[in-house]
Enzyme design. Structure first.
Site, PDB file in Angstrom:
ATOM      1  N   GLU A  41       0.842  -1.196   0.000  1.00 37.64           N
ATOM      2  CA  GLU A  41       0.000   0.000   0.000  1.00 37.64           C
ATOM      3  C   GLU A  41       0.886   1.258   0.000  1.00 37.64           C
ATOM      4  OE1 GLU A  41      -3.714   1.702   2.708  1.00 37.64           O
ATOM      5  OE2 GLU A  41      -2.159   0.479   3.672  1.00 37.64           O
ATOM      6  N   LYS A 112      -9.588   1.626  -2.424  1.00 37.07           N
ATOM      7  CA  LYS A 112      -9.798   1.081  -1.078  1.00 37.07           C
ATOM      8  C   LYS A 112     -11.158   1.489  -0.533  1.00 37.07           C
ATOM      9  CE  LYS A 112      -7.447   1.069   3.446  1.00 37.07           C
ATOM     10  NZ  LYS A 112      -6.293   1.659   4.183  1.00 37.07           N
ATOM     11  N   CYS A 153      -5.073  -3.304   2.974  1.00 38.83           N
ATOM     12  CA  CYS A 153      -4.816  -3.050   4.390  1.00 38.83           C
ATOM     13  C   CYS A 153      -6.056  -3.211   5.276  1.00 38.83           C
ATOM     14  CB  CYS A 153      -4.173  -1.672   4.551  1.00 38.83           C
ATOM     15  SG  CYS A 153      -3.286  -1.447   6.123  1.00 38.83           S
TER      16      CYS A 153
END
Length: 270
Positions: A41, A112, A153
């Site tokens: 990320e 995300k 994440c």
């Protein structure tokens, strides 16, 4: 499929981060027969003030980072899953993974969904939503004869996203991260192993490692990049410093596990 994970210590110097990625390709990936490279990320820029992070944002496909990553996929003839970059789009910014095939064509773009708005037990406050807008689409792509599901994440804490990938036929789940040290030491490995076990998929999770600068000081990322098989066994793990970890994924193992313990076929809800 041979996989290379990049474990990085990215900062808010985009040019230096791009140079570090290129160095990893040149010294560790070249000539190793790698099919898929997965970076963490915020690979091209991590940390700094809100204004610095916005300044690092770029439009796709015009941006410096986008084109540098695309060129690496072409030069080394690999599928390159760039864990995420800061994408400038419309009137906002997204934490976006981009995947390039060996010819440089974009295979996937995932923004995300779950943003890291958390106060840790030690009192550190993180509000990713102050900088980043959430995505709203579940994204997967096909490469090397496999279907690969995207997550980033904090997404890893939301099992329903991964169940959607499993139900959509994914064989591999990718979780590039910049996972916080405070929660990472307790949660990183058990959650990732659970995602592999419950979905009977391979999990590829490259991370950021070490310190990087935040407005309130330096923040530590947990590292411990790992590849986990569909039984939940960690088959490859990075050291505690930046580097490249290469391992092979055997689809026959996934087929075997899904045959002897066919839990994927036993879903009765959703």
């Amino acid at each position: 499929m041979r996989v290379a994970m990049l474990q990085m210590n990215s900062r808010h110097d985009k040019a230096a981060n791009i140079a570090a990625i290129r160095e990893m390709f040149t010294t560790k990936i070249k000539g190793q027969g790698v099919d898929l490279v997965v970076a963490p990320e915020y690979a091209t820029s991590l940390g700094g003030s809100r204004e610095e992070q916005w300044a690092a944002g770029e439009a796709f496909p015009e941006g410096e980072g986008y084109n540098a990553m695309r060129d690496l996929a072409i030069e080394y003839g690999v599928t390159f899953h760039v864990g995420s970059m800061i994408e400038a789009a419309g009137n906002g910014f997204f934490n976006t993974a981009v995947v390039f095939d060996p010819k440089g064509e974009e295979l996937a773009r995932y923004r995300k969904i779950h943003l890291f708005d958390v106060e840790t037990p030690q009192g550190h406050v993180f509000r990713e939503s102050d900088i980043i807008k959430p995505g709203d689409k579940v994204v997967s792509y096909e490469a090397c004869g496999m279907k690969i599901g995207c997550a980033i994440c904090y997404d890893m804490r939301f099992a329903e996203l991964f169940q959607m990938h499993m139900k959509n036929g994914c064989d591999v789940l990718t979780v590039p991260a910049a996972f916080n040290m405070e929660t990472g030491k307790d949660h990183w490995e058990p959650i990732l192993r659970a995602r592999a076990i419950e979905n009977q998929c391979w999990v590829i999770a490259p991370g950021q490692v070490g310190l990087h600068l935040e407005p309130a000081g330096e923040r530590a990322c947990y590292g411990n990049s790992m590849v986990i098989d569909p039984w939940g066994t960690v088959i490859a793990r990075a050291s505690n410093r930046p580097g490249v970890t290469i391992t092979d994924i055997d689809m026959a193992l996934e087929t075997h596990i899904r045959t002897i313990l066919p839990s994927n076929a036993h879903h009765v809800l959703g």
